[in-house]
Design a protein around this motif. Structure first.
Motif, PDB file in Angstrom:
ATOM      1  N   GLN A  39     -10.324   8.714   6.879  1.00 44.60           N
ATOM      2  CA  GLN A  39     -11.045   7.966   5.849  1.00 44.60           C
ATOM      3  C   GLN A  39     -11.834   8.890   4.927  1.00 44.60           C
ATOM      4  O   GLN A  39     -11.858   8.687   3.704  1.00 44.60           O
ATOM      5  N   LEU A  40     -12.485   9.911   5.499  1.00 47.60           N
ATOM      6  CA  LEU A  40     -13.247  10.852   4.679  1.00 47.60           C
ATOM      7  C   LEU A  40     -12.336  11.616   3.723  1.00 47.60           C
ATOM      8  O   LEU A  40     -12.697  11.880   2.577  1.00 47.60           O
ATOM      9  N   PHE A  41     -11.144  11.970   4.194  1.00 43.24           N
ATOM     10  CA  PHE A  41     -10.206  12.725   3.358  1.00 43.24           C
ATOM     11  C   PHE A  41      -9.695  11.878   2.204  1.00 43.24           C
ATOM     12  O   PHE A  41      -9.655  12.321   1.050  1.00 43.24           O
ATOM     13  N   THR A  42      -9.280  10.670   2.494  1.00 45.60           N
ATOM     14  CA  THR A  42      -8.645   9.834   1.466  1.00 45.60           C
ATOM     15  C   THR A  42      -9.652   9.239   0.479  1.00 45.60           C
ATOM     16  O   THR A  42      -9.298   8.970  -0.669  1.00 45.60           O
ATOM     17  N   ALA A  43     -10.892   9.032   0.921  1.00 47.30           N
ATOM     18  CA  ALA A  43     -11.869   8.339   0.079  1.00 47.30           C
ATOM     19  C   ALA A  43     -12.051   9.012  -1.279  1.00 47.30           C
ATOM     20  O   ALA A  43     -12.226   8.335  -2.301  1.00 47.30           O
ATOM     21  N   LEU A  60      -8.859   1.544  -4.113  1.00 44.36           N
ATOM     22  CA  LEU A  60      -9.433   0.277  -3.684  1.00 44.36           C
ATOM     23  C   LEU A  60     -10.815   0.107  -4.302  1.00 44.36           C
ATOM     24  O   LEU A  60     -11.680   0.961  -4.149  1.00 44.36           O
ATOM     25  N   LYS A  61     -10.994  -1.000  -5.009  1.00 40.75           N
ATOM     26  CA  LYS A  61     -12.307  -1.339  -5.558  1.00 40.75           C
ATOM     27  C   LYS A  61     -12.886  -2.466  -4.716  1.00 40.75           C
ATOM     28  O   LYS A  61     -12.251  -3.512  -4.541  1.00 40.75           O
ATOM     29  N   GLU A  62     -14.081  -2.239  -4.205  1.00 37.77           N
ATOM     30  CA  GLU A  62     -14.730  -3.208  -3.334  1.00 37.77           C
ATOM     31  C   GLU A  62     -16.081  -3.613  -3.898  1.00 37.77           C
ATOM     32  O   GLU A  62     -16.787  -2.802  -4.506  1.00 37.77           O
ATOM     33  N   ILE A  82     -19.987  -2.523  -7.149  1.00 38.01           N
ATOM     34  CA  ILE A  82     -18.566  -2.219  -7.057  1.00 38.01           C
ATOM     35  C   ILE A  82     -18.386  -0.730  -6.796  1.00 38.01           C
ATOM     36  O   ILE A  82     -18.927   0.106  -7.530  1.00 38.01           O
ATOM     37  N   SER A  83     -17.649  -0.396  -5.752  1.00 39.79           N
ATOM     38  CA  SER A  83     -17.375   1.001  -5.420  1.00 39.79           C
ATOM     39  C   SER A  83     -15.871   1.221  -5.404  1.00 39.79           C
ATOM     40  O   SER A  83     -15.099   0.295  -5.151  1.00 39.79           O
ATOM     41  N   THR A  84     -15.465   2.452  -5.692  1.00 43.87           N
ATOM     42  CA  THR A  84     -14.050   2.809  -5.726  1.00 43.87           C
ATOM     43  C   THR A  84     -13.791   3.922  -4.725  1.00 43.87           C
ATOM     44  O   THR A  84     -14.540   4.891  -4.666  1.00 43.87           O
ATOM     45  N   ARG A  85     -12.728   3.789  -3.941  1.00 45.85           N
ATOM     46  CA  ARG A  85     -12.373   4.842  -2.993  1.00 45.85           C
ATOM     47  C   ARG A  85     -10.865   4.865  -2.798  1.00 45.85           C
ATOM     48  O   ARG A  85     -10.164   3.890  -3.092  1.00 45.85           O
ATOM     49  N   GLY A 119       0.784  -1.222   0.000  1.00 48.23           N
ATOM     50  CA  GLY A 119       0.000   0.000   0.000  1.00 48.23           C
ATOM     51  C   GLY A 119       0.815   1.271   0.000  1.00 48.23           C
ATOM     52  O   GLY A 119       2.050   1.259   0.112  1.00 48.23           O
ATOM     53  N   ALA A 120       0.109   2.390  -0.090  1.00 49.63           N
ATOM     54  CA  ALA A 120       0.748   3.702  -0.157  1.00 49.63           C
ATOM     55  C   ALA A 120       1.520   4.013   1.118  1.00 49.63           C
ATOM     56  O   ALA A 120       2.605   4.608   1.074  1.00 49.63           O
ATOM     57  N   ALA A 121       0.987   3.632   2.278  1.00 50.23           N
ATOM     58  CA  ALA A 121       1.652   3.928   3.556  1.00 50.23           C
ATOM     59  C   ALA A 121       3.009   3.243   3.633  1.00 50.23           C
ATOM     60  O   ALA A 121       4.001   3.840   4.074  1.00 50.23           O
ATOM     61  N   ALA A 122       3.060   1.975   3.198  1.00 51.85           N
ATOM     62  CA  ALA A 122       4.322   1.237   3.233  1.00 51.85           C
ATOM     63  C   ALA A 122       5.345   1.862   2.291  1.00 51.85           C
ATOM     64  O   ALA A 122       6.523   2.018   2.637  1.00 51.85           O
TER      65      ALA A 122
END
Length: 377
Positions: A179-183, A210-212, A219-222, A151-154
């Protein structure tokens, strides 16, 4: 995967969501008008020919239209869409004219118009506040827990135990803020300020995508930073604190909505993400299938969006009326009737075009266009 609810359940859930919200929105207008002595001639839930209704002792006709996709309250004197004085209005007896919308001072008219969206926000604040009292408020700190190695953090060098302080300069108080900021910022590079071992540091990171797929197959993307938080912390909320918590959450949701619209306009989020009535109906049915609490929470979200949309400065909407009232307050005289008439026609065309566009989006999301293309091919 859970099967989507049937069409009848979806329609029923849609009416459960939209019907009460439209009623409460118009009730806000009605109560404010009644407070200032304006007579309401009609109060309608739905448009089109009347299906059922009654007339109260004040002379207000309460009715249901056959098309339950909106509603309105018509005050005495509303003889044109812009609610402007007209020869017909001037010909009314003085006593009747005093009970009309146009006869009231500017500030009273503004309050009457704003009362509808305000009612929607109050509904959301009440629901979110009640949820906080019942289940507590999530105040999980924005501390890095388990990290996704890919992931981006790593990639940015974040470690477990780092506490996120700001993202692109915006203060982050809890994990929900993060979560609200990054979504909404999938693929964007942001500056992360964090605290490690008591020292402040900063690093640039590109937010991942992330696609869930949910239980219904949607399917949603965030956007995500690629790490989990620490153990959730739920803080009890007293009854007297509920309005403040509900208001804070409502403001956060409005801010996220504004940021989402801004990113759609700037092209950072595809316009295909915009949904319309069909999408709301689908989500309503799915929320009802998941349980009453999910449906009530959806009502709060839709209520916030209904209030926000109605405050946009677009003629025909409440915000358009308020915009003209603001111009009237500055000019010390009303906007010319012909200008308002053309503005309202333009606003109506814009709203209809938007509704048509989001309906096409909804049909595309449901696979209608792919199916048609397959049949034609």
């Amino acid at each position: 995967m859970i099967q989507n609810p049937g069409i009848l359940v979806t329609i029923f859930a849609f009416m459960l969501v939209l019907g009460p919200l439209v009623f409460l929105h118009e009730l806000g207008h009605y109560l404010a008008g009644r407070w200032f002595g304006v007579k309401a001639e009609e109060f309608s839930i739905g448009f089109g020919r009347e299906v059922a209704g009654f007339t109260d002792r004040r002379g207000t006709r309460w009715k249901f239209g056959w098309l339950p996709l909106g509603g309105y309250v018509r005050f005495a004197g509303d003889m044109n869409p812009a609610s402007q004085p007209s020869p017909e209005w001037l010909s009314l007896p003085a006593q009747q004219r005093a009970q009309t919308f146009q006869a009231k001072p500017l500030w009273q008219r503004a309050i009457i118009v704003a009362a509808g969206p305000i009612m929607n926000f109050l509904v959301a604040i009440a629901i979110l506040g009640a949820f906080a009292v019942a289940f507590g408020q999530n105040v999980t700190p924005p501390v890095v827990g388990r990290i996704d190695p890919a992931g981006a953090a790593a990639h940015a060098g974040l470690q477990a135990g780092d506490r996120i302080a700001t993202l692109d300069g915006r203060r982050i108080d809890d994990f929900r803020d993060l979560q609200l900021f990054t979504a909404l910022r999938a693929g964007e590079t942001v500056t992360i300020a964090f605290v490690r071992d008591g020292q402040e540091r900063s690093v640039a990171a590109t937010i991942g995508t992330l696609k869930e797929k949910d239980r219904f197959g949607n399917i949603s993307t965030r956007g995500v930073l690629g790490f989990y938080g620490v153990r959730p912390v739920m803080q009890p909320v007293a009854l007297w604190e509920a309005p403040v918590v509900g208001l804070t959450q409502t403001i956060d949701i409005v801010r996220t909505t504004v940021e989402g619209l801004k990113r759609i306009i700037l092209g950072r989020i595809p316009v295909s993400e915009l949904g319309g009535p069909l999408k709301i109906a689908q989500v309503s049915g799915q929320s009802l299938a998941m349980g009453p609490l999910e449906l009530v929470y959806l009502i709060a979200l839709i209520s916030i969006n209904l209030g926000f949309i109605n405050l946009l400065p677009v003629p025909v909407l409440d915000g358009g009326h308020l915009l003209f009232y603001a111009v009237e307050a500055v000019r010390r005289r009303p906007v010319e009737p012909q200008v308002m008439e053309w503005a309202y026609r333009g606003g109506l065309v814009a709203i209809l075009a938007l509704m048509l566009f989001v309906t096409f989006n909804d049909l595309g999301a449901f696979g209608v266009w792919r199916s048609l293309a397959g049949l034609i091919g």
